[in-house]
Design a protein around this motif. Sequence first.
Motif, PDB file in Angstrom:
ATOM      1  N   GLU A 137       0.820  -1.206   0.000  1.00  0.00           N
ATOM      2  CA  GLU A 137       0.000   0.000   0.000  1.00  0.00           C
ATOM      3  C   GLU A 137       0.861   1.266   0.000  1.00  0.00           C
ATOM      4  N   SER A 138       1.962   1.253   0.758  1.00  0.00           N
ATOM      5  CA  SER A 138       2.869   2.401   0.782  1.00  0.00           C
ATOM      6  C   SER A 138       4.278   1.919   1.079  1.00  0.00           C
ATOM      7  N   GLY A 139       5.269   2.700   0.656  1.00  0.00           N
ATOM      8  CA  GLY A 139       6.657   2.321   0.876  1.00  0.00           C
ATOM      9  C   GLY A 139       7.094   1.206  -0.058  1.00  0.00           C
ATOM     10  N   SER A 140       8.071   0.431   0.382  1.00  0.00           N
ATOM     11  CA  SER A 140       8.547  -0.706  -0.400  1.00  0.00           C
ATOM     12  C   SER A 140       9.048  -1.782   0.544  1.00  0.00           C
ATOM     13  N   ILE A 141       9.035  -3.028   0.063  1.00  0.00           N
ATOM     14  CA  ILE A 141       9.471  -4.155   0.884  1.00  0.00           C
ATOM     15  C   ILE A 141      10.544  -4.964   0.171  1.00  0.00           C
ATOM     16  N   HIS A 142      11.319  -5.654   0.977  1.00  0.00           N
ATOM     17  CA  HIS A 142      12.255  -6.662   0.472  1.00  0.00           C
ATOM     18  C   HIS A 142      11.670  -8.002   0.901  1.00  0.00           C
ATOM     19  N   LEU A 143      11.229  -8.774  -0.078  1.00  0.00           N
ATOM     20  CA  LEU A 143      10.625 -10.079   0.173  1.00  0.00           C
ATOM     21  C   LEU A 143      11.663 -11.159  -0.072  1.00  0.00           C
ATOM     22  N   TYR A 144      11.885 -12.003   0.935  1.00  0.00           N
ATOM     23  CA  TYR A 144      12.829 -13.107   0.823  1.00  0.00           C
ATOM     24  C   TYR A 144      12.059 -14.419   0.840  1.00  0.00           C
ATOM     25  N   LEU A 145      12.394 -15.296  -0.108  1.00  0.00           N
ATOM     26  CA  LEU A 145      11.876 -16.654  -0.136  1.00  0.00           C
ATOM     27  C   LEU A 145      13.049 -17.593   0.075  1.00  0.00           C
ATOM     28  N   ASP A 146      12.784 -18.903   0.076  1.00  0.00           N
ATOM     29  CA  ASP A 146      13.883 -19.831   0.322  1.00  0.00           C
ATOM     30  C   ASP A 146      14.806 -19.996  -0.873  1.00  0.00           C
ATOM     31  N   ASP A 147      14.443 -19.390  -2.019  1.00  0.00           N
ATOM     32  CA  ASP A 147      15.291 -19.549  -3.196  1.00  0.00           C
ATOM     33  C   ASP A 147      15.518 -18.258  -3.970  1.00  0.00           C
ATOM     34  N   SER A 148      14.981 -17.147  -3.486  1.00  0.00           N
ATOM     35  CA  SER A 148      15.091 -15.896  -4.224  1.00  0.00           C
ATOM     36  C   SER A 148      14.666 -14.733  -3.344  1.00  0.00           C
ATOM     37  N   ASP A 149      14.842 -13.517  -3.860  1.00  0.00           N
ATOM     38  CA  ASP A 149      14.364 -12.337  -3.153  1.00  0.00           C
ATOM     39  C   ASP A 149      13.973 -11.263  -4.157  1.00  0.00           C
ATOM     40  N   PHE A 150      13.059 -10.374  -3.738  1.00  0.00           N
ATOM     41  CA  PHE A 150      12.507  -9.366  -4.633  1.00  0.00           C
ATOM     42  C   PHE A 150      12.311  -8.056  -3.882  1.00  0.00           C
ATOM     43  N   ILE A 151      12.394  -6.960  -4.617  1.00  0.00           N
ATOM     44  CA  ILE A 151      12.010  -5.655  -4.099  1.00  0.00           C
ATOM     45  C   ILE A 151      10.653  -5.309  -4.697  1.00  0.00           C
ATOM     46  N   LEU A 152       9.684  -5.009  -3.850  1.00  0.00           N
ATOM     47  CA  LEU A 152       8.353  -4.624  -4.305  1.00  0.00           C
ATOM     48  C   LEU A 152       8.062  -3.211  -3.822  1.00  0.00           C
ATOM     49  N   ASN A 153       7.601  -2.366  -4.721  1.00  0.00           N
ATOM     50  CA  ASN A 153       7.326  -0.973  -4.409  1.00  0.00           C
ATOM     51  C   ASN A 153       5.826  -0.714  -4.289  1.00  0.00           C
ATOM     52  N   GLU A 154       5.494   0.471  -3.834  1.00  0.00           N
ATOM     53  CA  GLU A 154       4.097   0.850  -3.675  1.00  0.00           C
ATOM     54  C   GLU A 154       3.314   0.563  -4.955  1.00  0.00           C
ATOM     55  N   GLY A 155       2.215  -0.161  -4.800  1.00  0.00           N
ATOM     56  CA  GLY A 155       1.387  -0.511  -5.959  1.00  0.00           C
ATOM     57  C   GLY A 155       1.677  -1.872  -6.542  1.00  0.00           C
ATOM     58  N   ILE A 179       5.073 -12.443  -9.005  1.00  0.00           N
ATOM     59  CA  ILE A 179       5.066 -11.020  -8.708  1.00  0.00           C
ATOM     60  C   ILE A 179       4.138 -10.296  -9.673  1.00  0.00           C
ATOM     61  N   PHE A 180       3.304  -9.417  -9.140  1.00  0.00           N
ATOM     62  CA  PHE A 180       2.414  -8.602  -9.950  1.00  0.00           C
ATOM     63  C   PHE A 180       2.940  -7.166  -9.947  1.00  0.00           C
ATOM     64  N   TYR A 181       3.760  -6.839 -10.925  1.00  0.00           N
ATOM     65  CA  TYR A 181       4.312  -5.486 -10.999  1.00  0.00           C
ATOM     66  C   TYR A 181       3.284  -4.539 -11.609  1.00  0.00           C
ATOM     67  N   LYS A 182       3.152  -3.362 -11.020  1.00  0.00           N
ATOM     68  CA  LYS A 182       2.129  -2.411 -11.455  1.00  0.00           C
ATOM     69  C   LYS A 182       2.372  -1.878 -12.868  1.00  0.00           C
ATOM     70  N   TYR A 183       3.632  -1.968 -13.327  1.00  0.00           N
ATOM     71  CA  TYR A 183       3.930  -1.415 -14.649  1.00  0.00           C
ATOM     72  C   TYR A 183       3.621  -2.392 -15.790  1.00  0.00           C
ATOM     73  N   THR A 184       3.211  -3.618 -15.479  1.00  0.00           N
ATOM     74  CA  THR A 184       2.790  -4.551 -16.528  1.00  0.00           C
ATOM     75  C   THR A 184       1.267  -4.584 -16.562  1.00  0.00           C
ATOM     76  N   THR A 185       0.706  -4.767 -17.735  1.00  0.00           N
ATOM     77  CA  THR A 185      -0.750  -4.738 -17.888  1.00  0.00           C
ATOM     78  C   THR A 185      -1.424  -5.800 -17.035  1.00  0.00           C
ATOM     79  N   TRP A 186      -0.940  -7.039 -17.140  1.00  0.00           N
ATOM     80  CA  TRP A 186      -1.591  -8.115 -16.393  1.00  0.00           C
ATOM     81  C   TRP A 186      -1.258  -8.054 -14.909  1.00  0.00           C
ATOM     82  N   GLY A 187      -0.087  -7.546 -14.568  1.00  0.00           N
ATOM     83  CA  GLY A 187       0.270  -7.392 -13.160  1.00  0.00           C
ATOM     84  C   GLY A 187      -0.633  -6.384 -12.479  1.00  0.00           C
ATOM     85  N   LYS A 188      -0.898  -5.271 -13.167  1.00  0.00           N
ATOM     86  CA  LYS A 188      -1.793  -4.251 -12.629  1.00  0.00           C
ATOM     87  C   LYS A 188      -3.205  -4.804 -12.482  1.00  0.00           C
TER      88      LYS A 188
END
Length: 301
Positions: A56-74, A133-142
């Motif tokens: 909803e706001s800010g950004s997170i660092h998501l860690y899984l057992d095999d990878s990690d991702f940065i997710l931003n607002e939206g 991951i559903f990135y807001k900048y991709t049509t289907w992710g949004k």
Amino acid sequence: MKQITTEIIVDEDNQQLELFGTPMFPCKAYYSDVNKFVTGDISWHWHEEIEVILVESGSIHLYLDDSDFILNEGDAVFINSNVLHYIKSHKSDKCTLNTLVFNKSLIAGGVQSVFEQNFVNPIVQNKNLNTVIFYKYTTWGKEAKDYIHKAFVEFEESKFGYEMLVREYLSHMWYVMLKNIQDLNLNKKSINNLNSDRIKSMLSFIHKNYNKQITLNDISKSVNLSERECLRCFKSTLGISPIQYILKYRVSIAVKMLSESKDSITVISDTVGFDSPSYFSKIFKRFIGTTPSQYRKKSTF
């Protein structure tokens, strides 16, 4: 209504102890400010249920057992069943999340239904698909993240028939996700499944013995690994050493004791496995930012 959460409670195997909704409606919504969690993060945990998170706001660092991702607002994310995961804020003083956790039966319907067999189980039972991951900048992710948002709002408002709408929107999210990952090789074998099993076993051992003077050798023996391989597996998966994890886990137990019991700091220090109150205070301040006595004073208000 949504639940405001500031702590994840897990059992000795790091499985989250939580009833996600009811048998009649197996779904629950959470609003979380990651920075207000006691340890400043959402600790490693897993659960049988599926989890979808919208930043909803800010950004997170998501860690899984095999990878990690940065997710931003939206942005949003789907976390599959039984996947070990950890979340912390990323370069943000305020990081809020809208989360829905639900059993697959919510959208799969009856056992062996066409929905379960053709659309849900191919995802849930695939051990090589931990997350999408559903990135807001991709049509289907949004599109997918918008459905998560709609489901969360309906749950939050809890008006007449909201259960039907939550189920509908999550089903739409699932359809969008499934349709757009068809090009992925979901049958590809993952070399990280073994690491995940090892990590869960090591965490189980630590949680059963955290108040004892356990060593790296003790942990490695619990899963029949060499110390070097144990250390590599731990660091590559969780990002910290086994000993650092033990210290942090001890502190998390101490936090609960300071808030819920009247035991002295010396007693708590000994109970959670520290050699001395002074060392306990030093480690506690490293993770929490205050001394145990200062934390107790704050928690009484």
